[in-house]
Scaffold this motif. Structure first.
Motif, PDB file in Angstrom:
ATOM      1  N   ARG A   1      39.429  22.532  24.682  1.00 44.83           N
ATOM      2  CA  ARG A   1      39.082  23.576  25.659  1.00 44.83           C
ATOM      3  C   ARG A   1      40.011  24.780  25.535  1.00 44.83           C
ATOM      4  O   ARG A   1      39.576  25.931  25.577  1.00 44.83           O
ATOM      5  CB  ARG A   1      39.127  22.999  27.074  1.00 44.83           C
ATOM      6  CG  ARG A   1      38.603  23.937  28.153  1.00 44.83           C
ATOM      7  CD  ARG A   1      38.640  23.244  29.507  1.00 44.83           C
ATOM      8  NE  ARG A   1      37.654  22.183  29.593  1.00 44.83           N
ATOM      9  CZ  ARG A   1      36.433  22.351  30.061  1.00 44.83           C
ATOM     10  NH1 ARG A   1      36.037  23.542  30.466  1.00 44.83           N
ATOM     11  NH2 ARG A   1      35.600  21.333  30.136  1.00 44.83           N
TER      12      ARG A   1
ATOM     13  N   SER B   1      44.384  21.006  23.725  1.00 50.11           N
ATOM     14  CA  SER B   1      43.026  20.523  23.966  1.00 50.11           C
ATOM     15  C   SER B   1      42.011  21.418  23.275  1.00 50.11           C
ATOM     16  O   SER B   1      42.287  22.589  22.972  1.00 50.11           O
ATOM     17  CB  SER B   1      42.731  20.494  25.469  1.00 50.11           C
ATOM     18  OG  SER B   1      42.678  21.823  25.984  1.00 50.11           O
TER      19      SER B   1
ATOM     20  N   LEU C   1      31.244  20.738  27.429  1.00 49.91           N
ATOM     21  CA  LEU C   1      32.517  20.090  27.127  1.00 49.91           C
ATOM     22  C   LEU C   1      32.852  18.970  28.107  1.00 49.91           C
ATOM     23  O   LEU C   1      33.601  18.053  27.774  1.00 49.91           O
ATOM     24  CB  LEU C   1      33.651  21.118  27.155  1.00 49.91           C
ATOM     25  CG  LEU C   1      33.854  21.946  25.892  1.00 49.91           C
ATOM     26  CD1 LEU C   1      34.931  22.987  26.123  1.00 49.91           C
ATOM     27  CD2 LEU C   1      34.212  21.065  24.712  1.00 49.91           C
TER      28      LEU C   1
ATOM     29  N   GLU D   1      34.565  15.618  26.926  1.00 48.63           N
ATOM     30  CA  GLU D   1      35.899  15.229  27.401  1.00 48.63           C
ATOM     31  C   GLU D   1      35.873  13.880  28.110  1.00 48.63           C
ATOM     32  O   GLU D   1      36.869  13.153  28.103  1.00 48.63           O
ATOM     33  CB  GLU D   1      36.447  16.310  28.319  1.00 48.63           C
ATOM     34  CG  GLU D   1      36.792  17.595  27.584  1.00 48.63           C
ATOM     35  CD  GLU D   1      37.096  18.760  28.516  1.00 48.63           C
ATOM     36  OE1 GLU D   1      37.712  19.732  28.062  1.00 48.63           O
ATOM     37  OE2 GLU D   1      36.706  18.697  29.706  1.00 48.63           O
TER      38      GLU D   1
ATOM     39  N   SER E   1      35.931  11.372  24.880  1.00 47.41           N
ATOM     40  CA  SER E   1      36.532  12.073  23.739  1.00 47.41           C
ATOM     41  C   SER E   1      36.645  11.173  22.517  1.00 47.41           C
ATOM     42  O   SER E   1      36.581  11.647  21.380  1.00 47.41           O
ATOM     43  CB  SER E   1      37.912  12.621  24.123  1.00 47.41           C
ATOM     44  OG  SER E   1      38.771  11.570  24.539  1.00 47.41           O
TER      45      SER E   1
END
Length: 216
Positions: A184, A182, A102, A106, A109
């Motif tokens: 995440r 998000s 990730l 990120e 993005s």
């Protein structure tokens, strides 16, 4: 003067990564401009300033380039999986692998969002995305089974890897309707549900009843 062949490995690897990145960037840009089905390998190669032959050294077809397929990412994940502490739970291991992946998403993005938008709009890209995901799951499942000391055909490692992959997919799908949350945080929520058993009220006896009914 050093040639590419005689250059130190570090330099060769950097050149390979730069070329792959240039091809992926060109493929994505052209797919956004013209639509994935209207882009050719020749156009992608020209935009990245490489030959068509060089393109095929990195990707088997244009869809892999548009999707940003990098085999090194899977190799890195396998290496990290094998290096995890022996006592670490398999689900924790998968969460850590995803957390590391990730970071790259990120950091860029906007590119990830553009790719995802193309995937959901193009049946061809979606098909390739699903096939690639299934192949990655197969490879990761085999490595997970080995780490867990289970046979390659065991269900548990396959289920853990598949559930983790599904958690990521659902998080990306739900982000646009998640009120600014998000990806995440959505993945964390999904993994907590997996860790809790998703449905703690599941009646386990139904499994055995169904099995007995099938044998009768």
């Amino acid at each position: 003067m050093q040639t590419e062949e005689s250059a130190p490995p570090g330099r060769r690897e950097r050149k390979k990564r730069e070329t792959r990145a240039a091809l992926m960037a060109a493929a994505l840009r052209l797919a956004l401009e013209k639509g994935p089905d209207n882009v050719t390998v020749e156009e992608i190669s020209e935009a990245a300033d490489v030959s068509v032959r060089t393109f095929f050294n990195y990707f088997p077809h244009k869809e892999h380039a548009i999707l940003g397929r990098d085999p090194e990412e899977l190799e890195r994940a396998l290496e990290r999986l094998r290096d995890t502490p022996a006592g670490q739970s398999p689900l924790t291991t998968m969460r850590m692998l995803i957390a590391e992946a990730l970071v790259d998403v990120e950091q860029d993005s906007a590119t990830a969002s553009q790719r995802f938008a193309l995937i959901v709009q193009s049946p061809t890209l979606l098909s390739q995305f699903v096939l690639l995901g299934a192949e990655d799951e197969r490879v990761l499942s085999a490595a997970m089974a080995e780490r867990m000391g289970e046979p390659r055909e065991a269900i548990r490692p396959m289920l853990i890897v598949a559930a983790a992959s599904t958690a990521v997919r659902i998080a990306f799908e739900k982000q646009k309707d998640a009120g600014g949350r998000s990806v995440r945080s959505l993945i964390d929520e999904a993994f907590l549900l997996l860790a809790d058993g998703v449905d703690p009220d599941f009646d386990k006896t139904t499994v055995f009843r169904t099995d007995q009914e099938g044998q009768s």
